[in-house]
Design a protein around this motif. Structure first.
Motif, PDB file in Angstrom:
ATOM      1  N   MET A 252       8.575 -16.010   6.939  1.00 45.24           N
ATOM      2  CA  MET A 252       8.111 -17.478   6.682  1.00 45.24           C
ATOM      3  C   MET A 252       9.002 -18.430   7.521  1.00 45.24           C
ATOM      4  SD  MET A 252       4.891 -17.346   5.311  1.00 45.24           S
ATOM      5  CE  MET A 252       4.893 -18.927   4.465  1.00 45.24           C
ATOM      6  N   MET A 253       8.474 -19.186   8.198  1.00 46.62           N
ATOM      7  CA  MET A 253       9.289 -20.363   8.371  1.00 46.62           C
ATOM      8  C   MET A 253       9.801 -21.375   7.032  1.00 46.62           C
ATOM      9  SD  MET A 253       8.100 -22.942  11.282  1.00 46.62           S
ATOM     10  CE  MET A 253       7.461 -21.698  12.276  1.00 46.62           C
ATOM     11  N   SER A 254      10.985 -21.814   7.433  1.00 46.26           N
ATOM     12  CA  SER A 254      11.691 -22.701   6.318  1.00 46.26           C
ATOM     13  C   SER A 254      10.747 -24.172   6.461  1.00 46.26           C
ATOM     14  CB  SER A 254      12.973 -23.081   6.882  1.00 46.26           C
ATOM     15  OG  SER A 254      13.183 -23.730   7.858  1.00 46.26           O
ATOM     16  N   THR A 255      10.999 -24.701   5.222  1.00 44.77           N
ATOM     17  CA  THR A 255      10.421 -25.982   4.957  1.00 44.77           C
ATOM     18  C   THR A 255      10.702 -27.171   6.184  1.00 44.77           C
ATOM     19  OG1 THR A 255      10.091 -25.698   2.756  1.00 44.77           O
ATOM     20  CG2 THR A 255       9.725 -27.789   3.462  1.00 44.77           C
ATOM     21  N   THR A 256      12.024 -27.042   6.560  1.00 40.98           N
ATOM     22  CA  THR A 256      12.767 -28.027   7.241  1.00 40.98           C
ATOM     23  C   THR A 256      11.972 -27.751   8.855  1.00 40.98           C
ATOM     24  OG1 THR A 256      14.566 -28.189   6.091  1.00 40.98           O
ATOM     25  CG2 THR A 256      14.819 -28.971   8.559  1.00 40.98           C
ATOM     26  N   ALA A 257      11.976 -26.523   9.012  1.00 41.59           N
ATOM     27  CA  ALA A 257      11.423 -26.090  10.496  1.00 41.59           C
ATOM     28  C   ALA A 257       9.867 -26.601  10.561  1.00 41.59           C
ATOM     29  CB  ALA A 257      11.810 -24.619  10.479  1.00 41.59           C
ATOM     30  N   GLU A 258       9.358 -26.186   9.169  1.00 41.19           N
ATOM     31  CA  GLU A 258       7.759 -26.478   9.521  1.00 41.19           C
ATOM     32  C   GLU A 258       7.697 -27.872   9.774  1.00 41.19           C
ATOM     33  OE1 GLU A 258       6.084 -25.063   6.049  1.00 41.19           O
ATOM     34  OE2 GLU A 258       5.644 -23.221   6.888  1.00 41.19           O
ATOM     35  N   GLN A 259       8.420 -28.780   9.120  1.00 36.05           N
ATOM     36  CA  GLN A 259       8.354 -30.399   9.169  1.00 36.05           C
ATOM     37  C   GLN A 259       8.557 -30.702  10.659  1.00 36.05           C
ATOM     38  OE1 GLN A 259      11.074 -31.968   6.192  1.00 36.05           O
ATOM     39  NE2 GLN A 259       9.336 -31.525   4.413  1.00 36.05           N
ATOM     40  N   GLU A 260       9.548 -30.033  11.283  1.00 35.50           N
ATOM     41  CA  GLU A 260       9.718 -30.461  12.895  1.00 35.50           C
ATOM     42  C   GLU A 260       8.293 -29.957  13.813  1.00 35.50           C
ATOM     43  OE1 GLU A 260      13.249 -28.800  13.563  1.00 35.50           O
ATOM     44  OE2 GLU A 260      14.507 -29.900  12.391  1.00 35.50           O
ATOM     45  N   LEU A 261       7.707 -29.263  13.216  1.00 36.99           N
ATOM     46  CA  LEU A 261       6.455 -28.812  13.886  1.00 36.99           C
ATOM     47  C   LEU A 261       5.137 -29.726  14.151  1.00 36.99           C
ATOM     48  CD1 LEU A 261       5.985 -25.134  13.108  1.00 36.99           C
ATOM     49  CD2 LEU A 261       6.986 -26.106  15.310  1.00 36.99           C
ATOM     50  N   PRO A 262       4.582 -30.163  15.089  1.00 36.00           N
ATOM     51  CA  PRO A 262       3.322 -31.082  15.318  1.00 36.00           C
ATOM     52  C   PRO A 262       2.294 -30.411  14.249  1.00 36.00           C
ATOM     53  CG  PRO A 262       3.453 -29.614  17.357  1.00 36.00           C
ATOM     54  CD  PRO A 262       4.768 -29.335  16.605  1.00 36.00           C
ATOM     55  N   PRO A 263       1.683 -31.496  13.509  1.00 34.56           N
ATOM     56  CA  PRO A 263       0.649 -30.960  12.470  1.00 34.56           C
ATOM     57  C   PRO A 263       0.004 -29.576  13.028  1.00 34.56           C
ATOM     58  CG  PRO A 263       0.746 -33.336  12.874  1.00 34.56           C
ATOM     59  CD  PRO A 263       1.362 -32.692  13.706  1.00 34.56           C
ATOM     60  N   TYR A 264      -0.731 -29.632  14.147  1.00 33.55           N
ATOM     61  CA  TYR A 264      -1.651 -28.336  14.357  1.00 33.55           C
ATOM     62  C   TYR A 264      -0.858 -27.076  14.347  1.00 33.55           C
ATOM     63  CZ  TYR A 264      -0.096 -27.260  19.170  1.00 33.55           C
ATOM     64  OH  TYR A 264       0.717 -26.539  20.182  1.00 33.55           O
ATOM     65  N   ALA A 265       0.396 -27.068  14.965  1.00 32.82           N
ATOM     66  CA  ALA A 265       1.359 -26.033  15.150  1.00 32.82           C
ATOM     67  C   ALA A 265       1.707 -25.688  13.479  1.00 32.82           C
ATOM     68  CB  ALA A 265       2.669 -26.269  15.727  1.00 32.82           C
ATOM     69  N   ARG A 266       1.804 -26.587  12.573  1.00 33.62           N
ATOM     70  CA  ARG A 266       2.129 -26.046  11.025  1.00 33.62           C
ATOM     71  C   ARG A 266       0.779 -25.332  10.750  1.00 33.62           C
ATOM     72  NH1 ARG A 266       4.258 -31.450  10.443  1.00 33.62           N
ATOM     73  NH2 ARG A 266       2.179 -31.934   9.331  1.00 33.62           N
ATOM     74  N   VAL A 267      -0.279 -25.525  11.035  1.00 33.12           N
ATOM     75  CA  VAL A 267      -1.452 -24.860  10.538  1.00 33.12           C
ATOM     76  C   VAL A 267      -1.461 -23.437  11.005  1.00 33.12           C
ATOM     77  CG1 VAL A 267      -3.946 -24.851  10.390  1.00 33.12           C
ATOM     78  CG2 VAL A 267      -2.636 -27.136  10.170  1.00 33.12           C
ATOM     79  N   VAL A 268      -1.195 -23.319  12.242  1.00 36.05           N
ATOM     80  CA  VAL A 268      -1.196 -22.101  13.084  1.00 36.05           C
ATOM     81  C   VAL A 268      -0.087 -21.205  12.424  1.00 36.05           C
ATOM     82  CG1 VAL A 268      -0.619 -20.935  15.371  1.00 36.05           C
ATOM     83  CG2 VAL A 268      -1.991 -23.027  15.501  1.00 36.05           C
ATOM     84  N   ALA A 269       1.144 -21.874  12.263  1.00 38.52           N
ATOM     85  CA  ALA A 269       1.936 -20.918  11.680  1.00 38.52           C
ATOM     86  C   ALA A 269       1.805 -20.263  10.471  1.00 38.52           C
ATOM     87  CB  ALA A 269       3.521 -21.851  11.496  1.00 38.52           C
ATOM     88  N   ASP A 270       1.205 -21.347   9.474  1.00 41.11           N
ATOM     89  CA  ASP A 270       0.700 -20.856   8.263  1.00 41.11           C
ATOM     90  C   ASP A 270      -0.506 -19.904   8.148  1.00 41.11           C
ATOM     91  OD1 ASP A 270       2.430 -22.655   6.997  1.00 41.11           O
ATOM     92  OD2 ASP A 270       0.784 -24.201   6.411  1.00 41.11           O
ATOM     93  N   ILE A 271      -1.611 -19.948   8.841  1.00 45.06           N
ATOM     94  CA  ILE A 271      -2.393 -18.965   9.039  1.00 45.06           C
ATOM     95  C   ILE A 271      -2.048 -17.766   9.713  1.00 45.06           C
ATOM     96  CG2 ILE A 271      -4.785 -18.439  10.220  1.00 45.06           C
ATOM     97  CD1 ILE A 271      -5.255 -21.394   9.735  1.00 45.06           C
ATOM     98  N   ARG A 272      -1.253 -17.666  10.568  1.00 45.25           N
ATOM     99  CA  ARG A 272      -0.464 -16.485  11.236  1.00 45.25           C
ATOM    100  C   ARG A 272       0.351 -16.036  10.276  1.00 45.25           C
ATOM    101  NH1 ARG A 272       3.090 -18.756  14.340  1.00 45.25           N
ATOM    102  NH2 ARG A 272       1.713 -19.128  16.308  1.00 45.25           N
ATOM    103  N   ALA A 273       1.042 -16.433   9.140  1.00 41.41           N
ATOM    104  CA  ALA A 273       1.818 -15.908   8.310  1.00 41.41           C
ATOM    105  C   ALA A 273       0.768 -15.124   7.293  1.00 41.41           C
ATOM    106  CB  ALA A 273       2.534 -16.792   7.619  1.00 41.41           C
ATOM    107  N   ARG A 274      -0.340 -15.683   6.859  1.00 42.08           N
ATOM    108  CA  ARG A 274      -1.374 -15.121   6.242  1.00 42.08           C
ATOM    109  C   ARG A 274      -1.793 -13.811   6.753  1.00 42.08           C
ATOM    110  NH1 ARG A 274      -4.988 -20.346   3.786  1.00 42.08           N
ATOM    111  NH2 ARG A 274      -3.123 -21.519   3.170  1.00 42.08           N
TER     112      ARG A 274
END
Length: 339
Positions: free
Chosen positions: A1-23
């Motif tokens: 899983m990506m760290s909270t700090t790293a997630e915040q640096e991503l653009p919004p769409y990329a954060r969604v992609v990362a979360d769904i990919r992790a699931r």
């Protein structure tokens, strides 16, 4: 899983992609399972429709999901020999992918739907799509899917996408047609016209790209709207050129305010996020900047701007400034350079 700090640096769409990919990687979403829809993504992640759409498109490009008509967006089917990612390393059991739901077969219903199809229904469906996803999310195929008909059926009523977009803006301006005759006072009349246009842009943000000045479409009702305002100014003794100058000034103000307040163009992937939503979504970032103490005035405001109040205030002062031109005491050139 990506760290909270790293997630915040991503653009919004990329954060969604990362979360769904992790699931998917964790097995929470298995092959054949539905992933969150665009509206579910909007609610869960607090993003705009276009951001949700872009996230699903990115997942499709990665080959992680696929869109299935009549069902939704599903996790891509794994090969028959794919191991279950939830099983312990070295003990993973091989299983067949879960059978996904079969979409409803539209073949028998489609001829009846095609027969009942009308131009008005097509235009209204297109407006609904554009309201939610912007013009970039609009296509003839998308409209056909929305209506449950074949794409070719649309072409019996609308020549192409350009004709459809023209019909959409014509429909919107018809619904908000300016009254005849106009109010007696030029200022009252122009205030009515500007508030009407502002209301259109607030309800249909995509319309701001199709104004007379943008030259995107030649809609009869759009032309009628412009003619109405020019008649108001011309009635004060102004020439058509002077009336067009006034129309240019006021329309640029209204569309510019709409771009800033309605579409949040600060980030092109946030189409549809209004100003208040954008401010609130950046709360933690703003708090961090405020704590630096470098922007005391910016962060002393009470909250997101009241865009409607700002619009009204700006309109008042704009018409104050245009009064000499409209009432014959100046020229367009003088108005443009007046202090």
């Amino acid at each position: 899983m990506m760290s909270t700090t790293a997630e915040q640096e991503l653009p919004p769409y990329a954060r969604v992609v990362a979360d769904i990919r992790a699931r998917i990687d964790a097995g929470e979403l298995r092959p054949g399972d539905r992933v969150p829809s665009t509206r579910e993504i909007m609610r869960e992640w607090g993003v705009a429709m276009a951001t949700a759409t872009k996230a699903l498109a990115a997942l499709r490009q990665e080959g992680l999901v696929e869109a299935v008509r009549g069902v939704g967006t599903l996790v891509q089917q794994a090969p028959a020999s794919a191991p279950d990612p939830r099983a312990p390393q070295g003990q993973r059991e091989y299983r067949l992918p879960r059978e996904r739901p079969r979409p409803a077969e539209p073949t028998e219903r489609r001829p009846a739907a095609d027969t009942a199809l009308t131009r008005e229904a097509i235009v209204r469906a297109a407006i609904t799509i554009a309201d939610a996803e912007g013009l970039d999310g609009l296509s003839m195929r998308r409209v056909a899917t929305q209506l449950g008909v074949s794409t070719m059926a649309l072409y019996r009523h609308v020549a192409n996408k350009d004709a459809l977009v023209t019909a959409m803006i014509d429909q919107v301006y018809t619904e908000y047609a300016l009254p005849e005759p106009p109010p007696a006072g030029w200022r009252e009349a122009l205030e009515l016209a500007l508030r009407t246009e502002w209301g259109i842009y607030r309800r249909h943000p995509w319309a701001v790209r199709l104004t007379m000045l943008a030259g995107a479409v030649q809609s009869p009702q759009l032309l009628e709207n412009a003619e109405w305002m020019m008649r108001v100014v011309s009635a004060q003794g102004r020439s058509p050129d002077e009336a067009m100058a006034v129309l240019t000034f006021v329309s640029a103000y209204t569309s510019g305010m709409a771009l800033q307040a309605t579409r949040a163009v600060v980030e092109d992937y946030e189409f549809g996020m209004d100003a208040e939503h954008w401010w609130r979504s950046r709360g933690p970032e703003f708090l961090r900047l405020a704590e630096q103490g470098r922007y005391p005035l910016t962060f002393s405001i009470s909250g997101p701007p009241d865009v409607h109040g700002v619009f009204e205030l700006g309109m008042k002062h704009l018409l104050d400034g245009l009064t000499p031109l409209i009432e014959g005491e100046g020229s367009p050139q003088e108005a443009a350079v007046a202090p």
